[in-house]
Scaffold this active site. Structure first.
Site, PDB file in Angstrom:
ATOM      1  CE  LYS A  80      -3.899   1.929   2.615  1.00  0.00           C
ATOM      2  NZ  LYS A  80      -4.762   1.654   3.799  1.00  0.00           N
ATOM      3  CB  SER A 155      -7.799   3.674   3.010  1.00  0.00           C
ATOM      4  OG  SER A 155      -6.991   3.051   3.991  1.00  0.00           O
ATOM      5  CB  SER A 179      -8.118   0.525   5.747  1.00  0.00           C
ATOM      6  OG  SER A 179      -8.790   1.733   5.997  1.00  0.00           O
TER       7      SER A 179
END
Length: 463
Positions: A80, A155, A179
């Site tokens: 990420k 996210s 997330s």
């Protein structure tokens, strides 16, 4: 016939070892596969296939000598975008941040490099990782491979899209309120948020964890031996463990498992989601567990307190930016954060104290049950262009009510696919264990994956 890009980590390791497939050959097949998907789903940032070829070639040479660096040598991995890698900027998903190369690898990146993993890209996230959406002021709009008109969640948006589209077997996301699990649920993959401190993170923040996002439970479990090695930069990092992460067998008979179908507040649960989770709970019951209905652990007061605290904290982070940079933030996020300007110090502390109330509520429930089942997400899906399932900055956290308490209580939780809606979208089952019960969550997830045969019809690249 399955595609080479559908191979698991263990499949790849066997092929690398017997020389029926080299890391370089696999990477080139994966590179072609990514090229067919990426224009549609926009999952990647800082994608560097040339450097990936170099890393894969070095791994190929090590495997040829029978001397891999570690368990993940030659395995392609994405991180990420919030997870720093030396020499690359960390935009935090927003156009407001100055692009300064990171001085060093974050703990996760360092552990992966030590084991020879091929880190070939970052994955997208929304501004500051503060949305459950693929919408960002910096990155292209990330989309759900099952239906590109729909949102992959967030996210860890790009990570979930990349995993569902088959961009290799391992993707690492972060999770402060859901997330990892929320996007996993919306894209049909397995997402694991371990106990707090099990995977070291830097920077540390209350409730912030990192975890693997994969197509199978086994791939996530295998990665944990690498990811869970301690790092001094995270003051909550747990000590070295002797866990056999691949010991996934379990006898469920005699366990008491809570079934939570009401989150206590937030969005109501779609009928299709409820039905899929009920059917999943029935599987545990048939395996010998006692499944009991349990009350919510979250209240409106807790959620609103968290909202006030996070707004105040985030407004404090961005208030020092120039007006020009603040205006570059995604308007939804900026509008939400601006509410923090009116939160007093006393109210911010009161809001933080609600995280302690969540911890107490979660701990009390686990005096009565061994594990908890619930929906991961309350709704089936929502449009790709929306910032959140409500698309309303005044109601920003209505969708995280099943997931966020377990961040605050520091308990392990996972999302595993438990079916599909009539529209063809995945539905996630959340499995929660007691603090430090990481193996219990993985074992229960693997048992359910075996009963349901997992996802076998992964989306195909656009023609």
């Amino acid at each position: 016939m399955s595609e080479p890009t559908d191979l698991s980590i263990l499949d790849l390791r066997r092929k690398f070892a017997d020389k029926s497939l080299s890391p370089s050959e696999y990477w080139l097949a994966l590179e072609r596969h990514i090229a067919t998907w990426e224009p549609t789903i926009s999952a990647l940032y800082a994608y560097d296939p040339e450097d990936a070829r170099r890393q894969a070639a070095a791994s190929t040479a090590r495997w040829a000598k029978g001397a891999p660096l570690g368990a993940l040598d030659g395995i392609p991995v994405t991180l990420k975008e919030l997870i720093a890698t030396k020499g690359q900027p960390v935009p935090l998903g927003t156009a407001a941040v100055e692009l300064i190369p990171a001085a060093e690898d974050a703990p996760i990146a360092a552990r992966l490099r030590e084991d020879g993993a091929v880190i070939f890209a970052k994955t997208t996230c929304p501004d500051y990782g503060m949305l459950s959406s693929g919408l960002s002021s910096f990155h292209k709009l990330s989309r759900n491979p099952w239906d590109p008109s729909q949102n992959p969640g967030g996210s860890s948006a790009g990570a979930s899209a990349a995993a569902a589209a088959g961009y290799g077997p391992l993707h690492i996301g972060t999770d402060i309120g859901g997330s990892v699990r929320l996007p996993a649920g919306w894209t049909g993959i397995f997402g694991f948020k371990p106990s707090h401190g099990r995977i070291p993170v830097d920077p540390y923040y209350v409730g912030r964890c990192a975890g693997p996002m994969t197509r199978t439970v086994e791939d996530a479990a295998f990665s944990m031996a690498t990811l869970s090695r301690p790092d001094w930069r995270d003051g909550t990092s747990l000590p070295p463990n002797e866990i056999d992460w691949m010991d996934l067998d379990i006898n469920i008979r005699g366990m008491t498992i809570g079934l939570m179908l009401d989150a206590g507040c937030g969005l109501p649960v779609d009928d299709e989601v409820r039905d899929a989770v009920l059917a999943a709970a029935k599987c545990f019951e048939e395996a010998g567990a006692t499944v009991v209905d349990v009350a919510p652990v979250l209240t409106r007061q807790m959620l609103d307190g968290l909202d006030a605290f996070w707004r105040a904290r985030f407004w404090g982070d961005i208030m020092g930016l120039s007006e020009e940079r603040r205006n570059a933030i995604l308007p939804y996020i900026h509008s939400w954060a601006k509410g923090g300007a009116d939160v007093s110090g006393v109210d911010a502390v009161r809001g933080f104290n609600q995280t302690i109330e969540m911890r107490k509520s979660c701990s009390k429930l686990f005096t009565e049950v061994d594990a908890v089942l619930s929906p991961t997400n309350p709704i089936v899906s929502y449009p790709a262009e929306w910032a959140s399932p409500t698309n309303d900055p005044d109601r920003p956290f209505e969708h995280i009510c099943f997931t966020v308490p377990w961040n605050m209580s520091e308990q392990p939780a996972a999302s595993v696919n438990c079916g599909f809606s009539r529209s063809g979208m995945p539905i996630g089952l959340q499995i929660v264990g007691p603090r430090f019960g990481d193996m219990l969550v993985l074992r229960l997830s693997k048992a359910f994956e075996d009963w349901s045969s997992g996802v076998t019809n992964w989306p195909k690249p656009p023609v």
